[in-house]
Design a protein around this motif. Structure first.
Motif, PDB file in Angstrom:
ATOM      1  N   VAL A  97     -19.640  -4.897  11.630  1.00 53.22           N
ATOM      2  CA  VAL A  97     -20.802  -5.736  11.889  1.00 53.22           C
ATOM      3  C   VAL A  97     -20.383  -7.114  12.403  1.00 53.22           C
ATOM      4  N   VAL A  98     -21.036  -7.546  13.474  1.00 55.93           N
ATOM      5  CA  VAL A  98     -20.747  -8.839  14.096  1.00 55.93           C
ATOM      6  C   VAL A  98     -20.899  -9.969  13.074  1.00 55.93           C
ATOM      7  N   PHE A  99     -19.927 -10.865  13.066  1.00 59.32           N
ATOM      8  CA  PHE A  99     -19.892 -12.037  12.196  1.00 59.32           C
ATOM      9  C   PHE A  99     -19.751 -11.692  10.709  1.00 59.32           C
ATOM     10  N   LYS A 100     -19.378 -10.424  10.410  1.00 61.88           N
ATOM     11  CA  LYS A 100     -19.185 -10.035   9.010  1.00 61.88           C
ATOM     12  C   LYS A 100     -17.819  -9.388   8.819  1.00 61.88           C
ATOM     13  N   GLU A 101     -16.834  -9.916   9.503  1.00 64.55           N
ATOM     14  CA  GLU A 101     -15.489  -9.349   9.418  1.00 64.55           C
ATOM     15  C   GLU A 101     -14.959  -9.403   7.989  1.00 64.55           C
ATOM     16  N   TYR A 102     -15.299 -10.437   7.262  1.00 67.89           N
ATOM     17  CA  TYR A 102     -14.840 -10.559   5.880  1.00 67.89           C
ATOM     18  C   TYR A 102     -15.389  -9.431   5.020  1.00 67.89           C
ATOM     19  N   GLU A 103     -16.640  -9.013   5.278  1.00 67.95           N
ATOM     20  CA  GLU A 103     -17.216  -7.898   4.531  1.00 67.95           C
ATOM     21  C   GLU A 103     -16.548  -6.591   4.913  1.00 67.95           C
ATOM     22  N   PHE A 104     -16.204  -6.454   6.190  1.00 65.06           N
ATOM     23  CA  PHE A 104     -15.500  -5.253   6.624  1.00 65.06           C
ATOM     24  C   PHE A 104     -14.187  -5.110   5.855  1.00 65.06           C
ATOM     25  N   LEU A 105     -13.415  -6.180   5.786  1.00 65.27           N
ATOM     26  CA  LEU A 105     -12.121  -6.129   5.117  1.00 65.27           C
ATOM     27  C   LEU A 105     -12.256  -5.928   3.611  1.00 65.27           C
ATOM     28  N   GLU A 106     -13.395  -6.320   3.062  1.00 61.71           N
ATOM     29  CA  GLU A 106     -13.600  -6.224   1.616  1.00 61.71           C
ATOM     30  C   GLU A 106     -14.281  -4.929   1.190  1.00 61.71           C
ATOM     31  N   LYS A 107     -15.220  -4.423   2.016  1.00 65.54           N
ATOM     32  CA  LYS A 107     -16.061  -3.316   1.562  1.00 65.54           C
ATOM     33  C   LYS A 107     -15.934  -2.022   2.361  1.00 65.54           C
ATOM     34  N   ASP A 108     -15.311  -2.079   3.526  1.00 66.12           N
ATOM     35  CA  ASP A 108     -15.147  -0.866   4.319  1.00 66.12           C
ATOM     36  C   ASP A 108     -14.293   0.140   3.548  1.00 66.12           C
ATOM     37  N   ILE A 109     -14.669   1.412   3.595  1.00 68.06           N
ATOM     38  CA  ILE A 109     -13.949   2.423   2.824  1.00 68.06           C
ATOM     39  C   ILE A 109     -13.102   3.343   3.695  1.00 68.06           C
ATOM     40  N   PHE A 110     -13.081   3.115   5.013  1.00 67.89           N
ATOM     41  CA  PHE A 110     -12.354   4.065   5.857  1.00 67.89           C
ATOM     42  C   PHE A 110     -11.516   3.415   6.956  1.00 67.89           C
ATOM     43  N   LEU A 111     -12.165   2.819   7.951  1.00 65.28           N
ATOM     44  CA  LEU A 111     -11.463   2.407   9.159  1.00 65.28           C
ATOM     45  C   LEU A 111     -10.376   1.375   8.890  1.00 65.28           C
ATOM     46  N   GLY A 112     -10.665   0.421   8.011  1.00 60.31           N
ATOM     47  CA  GLY A 112      -9.673  -0.596   7.693  1.00 60.31           C
ATOM     48  C   GLY A 112      -8.415   0.010   7.096  1.00 60.31           C
ATOM     49  N   LYS A 113      -8.589   1.052   6.287  1.00 58.42           N
ATOM     50  CA  LYS A 113      -7.445   1.734   5.689  1.00 58.42           C
ATOM     51  C   LYS A 113      -6.711   2.574   6.730  1.00 58.42           C
ATOM     52  N   LEU A 114      -7.473   3.288   7.557  1.00 61.11           N
ATOM     53  CA  LEU A 114      -6.858   4.130   8.584  1.00 61.11           C
ATOM     54  C   LEU A 114      -6.009   3.299   9.534  1.00 61.11           C
ATOM     55  N   ASN A 115      -6.468   2.069   9.842  1.00 55.29           N
ATOM     56  CA  ASN A 115      -5.742   1.192  10.755  1.00 55.29           C
ATOM     57  C   ASN A 115      -4.725   0.303  10.050  1.00 55.29           C
ATOM     58  N   ASN A 116      -4.545   0.526   8.750  1.00 63.60           N
ATOM     59  CA  ASN A 116      -3.573  -0.241   7.955  1.00 63.60           C
ATOM     60  C   ASN A 116      -3.897  -1.727   7.896  1.00 63.60           C
ATOM     61  N   GLU A 117      -5.161  -2.079   8.088  1.00 59.55           N
ATOM     62  CA  GLU A 117      -5.590  -3.466   7.931  1.00 59.55           C
ATOM     63  C   GLU A 117      -5.910  -3.766   6.474  1.00 59.55           C
ATOM     64  N   ILE A 118      -6.166  -2.724   5.697  1.00 63.76           N
ATOM     65  CA  ILE A 118      -6.469  -2.827   4.273  1.00 63.76           C
ATOM     66  C   ILE A 118      -5.525  -1.884   3.527  1.00 63.76           C
ATOM     67  N   ASP A 119      -4.938  -2.327   2.433  1.00 69.37           N
ATOM     68  CA  ASP A 119      -4.044  -1.487   1.625  1.00 69.37           C
ATOM     69  C   ASP A 119      -2.947  -0.873   2.490  1.00 69.37           C
ATOM     70  N   PHE A 120      -2.114  -1.716   3.052  1.00 72.82           N
ATOM     71  CA  PHE A 120      -1.055  -1.264   3.962  1.00 72.82           C
ATOM     72  C   PHE A 120      -0.266  -0.090   3.393  1.00 72.82           C
ATOM     73  N   ASN A 121      -0.110   0.962   4.209  1.00 76.30           N
ATOM     74  CA  ASN A 121       0.629   2.167   3.828  1.00 76.30           C
ATOM     75  C   ASN A 121       1.724   2.402   4.863  1.00 76.30           C
ATOM     76  N   ILE A 122       2.969   2.237   4.483  1.00 80.40           N
ATOM     77  CA  ILE A 122       4.066   2.320   5.439  1.00 80.40           C
ATOM     78  C   ILE A 122       4.193   3.715   6.047  1.00 80.40           C
ATOM     79  N   GLU A 123       3.768   4.749   5.303  1.00 85.00           N
ATOM     80  CA  GLU A 123       3.857   6.109   5.843  1.00 85.00           C
ATOM     81  C   GLU A 123       2.921   6.303   7.026  1.00 85.00           C
TER      82      GLU A 123
END
Length: 285
Positions: free
Chosen positions: A187-213
């Motif tokens: 959502v535009v202008f809600k990047e902070y909410e994306f990083l805090e509440k997103d349950i999928f894309l942020g993790k898949l892109n390693n932007e949230i909960d970095f996974n070296i594998e």
């Protein structure tokens, strides 16, 4: 046209598509887009959101007619089920299906995804045990970095309304869990909410909960082929299909993948692939 494009990407042959006074040849891409240099390995296909394998059987048939590879289509939805479930759950389902082919795939295979199916394909690469055997990944019109608006081919009052509703409810946990496409909306202008509440894309892109594998799986790819369409009005931003996004939070200028935080910190191995000439970007009409 898309059949001829993919046949070219997947085979040694120069495939031409002839339309009304139109000739399209993918010869310039032959050097970069051959999937099987010297060997034929299985190809696993993932349909798009609200689609299923019978919906792309014409495409599978065309591939089977032109390749010696085994073609496997994964039914992770199907249809409306792919809309009414989180993408994380759909990846778990797809993984359990793909694992049934472990004997066939453990010697190496390629994966191809249509639209959101490209994110499911990435989930197999990054999260599924069988993913360590993936050699090449092709995605067509896949919003790897997400989208900022409801996907649509034309504007309407209904679409404007849906975008307004999305702005307010997209990150509600119940929406994230039961409406799959909301998992790719940033959502535009809600990047902070994306990083805090997103349950999928942020993790898949390693932007949230970095996974070296996740990064290691990407870095082992022999080729990453990203296909987008120049006249695509369905996705915004269009650069998302090539791991691009916006240059800043004014959302006025789009960036290339090598101008993103994902690239700068090599969170997903994109920088590694780029420096080793293993990324092919294609825009088609």
């Amino acid at each position: 046209m898309r059949i001829s494009i993919l046949l070219y990407l997947l085979s040694y042959h120069s495939i031409k598509f002839i339309g009304d006074h139109f000739l399209f040849q993918l010869a310039p891409y032959k050097k970069h887009c051959l999937l099987n240099e010297g060997k034929e390995i299985p190809l696993v296909i993932f349909p798009g959101c609200n689609d299923w394998c019978p919906g792309i059987d014409y495409f599978q048939w065309a591939l089977e007619e032109n390749l010696n590879s085994e073609i496997i289509c994964i039914e992770y939805g199907p249809k409306i089920e792919s809309v009414m479930n989180s993408l994380e759950l759909l990846i778990e389902r797809a993984c359990s299906i793909v694992m049934k082919y472990e004997t066939t795939l453990r010697h190496g295979f390629n994966i191809l995804g249509f639209s959101i199916g490209g994110l499911i394909a990435r989930g197999i690469l990054q999260m599924c045990p069988i993913g360590e055997y993936v050699e090449k990944l092709i995605t067509l019109g896949t919003p790897h970095m997400g989208i900022i608006k409801v996907p649509t081919h034309k504007k309407s009052i209904l679409v404007d309304f849906l975008n307004q509703v999305t702005y307010y409810i997209n990150y509600f946990s119940i929406i994230q869990k039961f409406v799959g496409p909301t998992n790719i909306v940033r959502v535009v202008f809600k990047e902070y909410e994306f990083l805090e509440k997103d349950i999928f894309l942020g993790k898949l892109n390693n932007e949230i909960d970095f996974n070296i594998e996740y990064r290691n799986r990407f870095k082992r790819l022999k080729k990453l082929i990203l296909v987008g369409y120049t006249e695509d009005t369905y996705l915004e931003p269009i650069k998302s299909v090539h791991f691009g996004w916006f240059k800043d939070q004014t959302y006025s200028q789009q960036s290339n993948y090598n101008e993103t935080r994902l690239y700068a910190f090599d969170l997903l191995g994109i920088r590694h692939l780029h420096k080793n000439n293993r990324i092919t970007e294609i825009y088609l009409p």
